[in-house]
Scaffold this motif. Structure first.
Motif, mmCIF file in Angstrom:
data_model
loop_
_atom_site.group_PDB
_atom_site.id
_atom_site.type_symbol
_atom_site.label_atom_id
_atom_site.label_comp_id
_atom_site.label_asym_id
_atom_site.label_seq_id
_atom_site.Cartn_x
_atom_site.Cartn_y
_atom_site.Cartn_z
ATOM 1 N N PHE A 1 0.844 -1.183 0.000
ATOM 2 C CA PHE A 1 0.000 0.000 0.000
ATOM 3 C C PHE A 1 0.880 1.233 0.000
ATOM 4 C CE2 PHE A 1 -2.627 -3.086 2.491
ATOM 5 C CZ PHE A 1 -3.552 -3.316 1.484
ATOM 6 N N ASP A 2 0.384 2.253 -0.652
ATOM 7 C CA ASP A 2 1.155 3.479 -0.778
ATOM 8 C C ASP A 2 0.967 4.357 0.459
ATOM 9 O OD1 ASP A 2 2.700 5.416 -1.766
ATOM 10 O OD2 ASP A 2 1.502 5.847 -3.534
ATOM 11 N N GLU A 3 1.334 3.807 1.621
ATOM 12 C CA GLU A 3 1.226 4.546 2.864
ATOM 13 C C GLU A 3 2.491 4.316 3.650
ATOM 14 O OE1 GLU A 3 -3.382 3.582 3.627
ATOM 15 O OE2 GLU A 3 -2.202 4.045 5.414
ATOM 16 N N CYS A 4 2.826 5.273 4.491
ATOM 17 C CA CYS A 4 4.073 5.140 5.212
ATOM 18 C C CYS A 4 4.111 6.141 6.348
ATOM 19 C CB CYS A 4 5.234 5.407 4.246
ATOM 20 S SG CYS A 4 6.839 5.019 4.904
ATOM 21 N N TRP A 5 4.664 5.723 7.487
ATOM 22 C CA TRP A 5 4.844 6.634 8.622
ATOM 23 C C TRP A 5 6.260 7.206 8.648
ATOM 24 C CZ3 TRP A 5 2.361 3.161 12.984
ATOM 25 C CH2 TRP A 5 0.962 3.240 12.877
ATOM 26 N N TYR A 6 7.085 6.774 7.751
ATOM 27 C CA TYR A 6 8.477 7.228 7.704
ATOM 28 C C TYR A 6 9.178 7.007 9.039
ATOM 29 C CZ TYR A 6 6.444 9.192 3.573
ATOM 30 O OH TYR A 6 5.770 9.322 2.402
ATOM 31 N N CYS A 7 8.903 5.875 9.637
ATOM 32 C CA CYS A 7 9.490 5.571 10.948
ATOM 33 C C CYS A 7 10.844 4.889 10.795
ATOM 34 C CB CYS A 7 8.525 4.714 11.762
ATOM 35 S SG CYS A 7 8.006 3.207 10.918
ATOM 36 N N MET A 8 11.143 4.390 9.623
ATOM 37 C CA MET A 8 12.487 3.974 9.213
ATOM 38 C C MET A 8 13.026 2.592 9.594
ATOM 39 S SD MET A 8 13.079 6.461 7.337
ATOM 40 C CE MET A 8 14.798 6.342 6.831
ATOM 41 N N PRO A 9 12.409 1.796 10.449
ATOM 42 C CA PRO A 9 13.038 0.519 10.784
ATOM 43 C C PRO A 9 13.257 -0.386 9.572
ATOM 44 C CG PRO A 9 10.766 0.563 11.543
ATOM 45 C CD PRO A 9 11.142 1.958 11.157
ATOM 46 N N CYS A 10 12.396 -0.273 8.569
ATOM 47 C CA CYS A 10 12.580 -1.118 7.385
ATOM 48 C C CYS A 10 13.917 -0.810 6.736
ATOM 49 C CB CYS A 10 11.429 -0.923 6.412
ATOM 50 S SG CYS A 10 11.197 0.789 5.877
ATOM 51 N N GLU A 11 14.251 0.466 6.617
ATOM 52 C CA GLU A 11 15.532 0.827 6.003
ATOM 53 C C GLU A 11 16.697 0.493 6.929
ATOM 54 O OE1 GLU A 11 15.887 4.576 3.803
ATOM 55 O OE2 GLU A 11 17.780 4.953 4.828
ATOM 56 N N LYS A 12 16.535 0.793 8.235
ATOM 57 C CA LYS A 12 17.628 0.565 9.188
ATOM 58 C C LYS A 12 17.920 -0.911 9.386
ATOM 59 C CE LYS A 12 17.481 4.669 12.147
ATOM 60 N NZ LYS A 12 16.109 5.024 12.541
ATOM 61 N N ASP A 13 16.887 -1.731 9.425
ATOM 62 C CA ASP A 13 17.079 -3.133 9.788
ATOM 63 C C ASP A 13 17.335 -4.048 8.607
ATOM 64 O OD1 ASP A 13 16.642 -2.276 12.324
ATOM 65 O OD2 ASP A 13 14.681 -3.169 12.578
ATOM 66 N N CYS A 14 17.130 -3.575 7.409
ATOM 67 C CA CYS A 14 17.398 -4.440 6.249
ATOM 68 C C CYS A 14 18.876 -4.835 6.247
ATOM 69 C CB CYS A 14 17.058 -3.706 4.962
ATOM 70 S SG CYS A 14 17.540 -4.648 3.496
ATOM 71 N N PRO A 15 19.172 -6.137 6.250
ATOM 72 C CA PRO A 15 20.560 -6.592 6.373
ATOM 73 C C PRO A 15 21.420 -6.251 5.160
ATOM 74 C CG PRO A 15 19.099 -8.445 5.952
ATOM 75 C CD PRO A 15 18.223 -7.255 6.207
ATOM 76 N N THR A 16 20.809 -5.962 4.047
ATOM 77 C CA THR A 16 21.600 -5.699 2.840
ATOM 78 C C THR A 16 21.495 -4.261 2.346
ATOM 79 O OG1 THR A 16 19.791 -6.326 1.369
ATOM 80 C CG2 THR A 16 21.256 -8.097 2.079
#
Ligand code: SF4
Ligand code: SF4
Length: 77
Positions: free
Chosen positions: A50-65
Motif C-alpha cells: 500500500f502506498d502509505e508510510c509513517w516514515y518511521c524507518m526501521p525497514c531501512e535501518k534493519d534491512c541486512p543488505t
C-alpha cells in the motif's frame, strides 16, 4: 500489471538486486508497524503493498543488505 503502484516516487523503494527475500529474509515486512511491505510472490523480493508510510524507518535501518530506501518528504520530519 499494477499501473497505479508504479509511480516514480513511492514512499519506499526496494532495490531488488540487493533484496534477499528469496533467501528467506522478511525483516522489513516484520518490522513495519503499518504492514505495508510484502514479499512479492512472483519476484520473491520485498515491495510496497500500500502506498502509505509513517516514515518511521526501521525497514531501512534493519534491512541486512541495505536494499530498502525510504523517501522522506521534505514536509514530514
Ligand atoms: S529486509 Fe531487506 S533483504 Fe530483507 S526482505 Fe526486506 S528488503 Fe529484502
Ligand atoms: S518507514 Fe515505517 S511505515 Fe514506512 S514502510 Fe518502513 S517500517 Fe513501514
Amino acid at each position: 500489471m499494477s499501473i497505479a503502484m508504479t509511480r516514480t516516487q513511492a514512499p519506499v523503494v526496494v532495490d531488488e538486486s540487493k533484496c534477499i527475500a528469496d533467501k528467506g529474509c522478511t525483516v522489513c515486512v516484520d518490522v513495519c508497524p503499518l504492514d505495508v511491505l510484502v514479499i512479492d510472490m512472483i519476484s520473491n523480493k520485498a515491495k510496497m503493498k500500500f502506498d502509505e508510510c509513517w516514515y518511521c524507518m526501521p525497514c531501512e535501518k534493519d534491512c541486512p543488505t541495505g536494499a530498502v530506501h525510504v523517501n522522506i518528504p521534505y514536509l514530514v520530519r
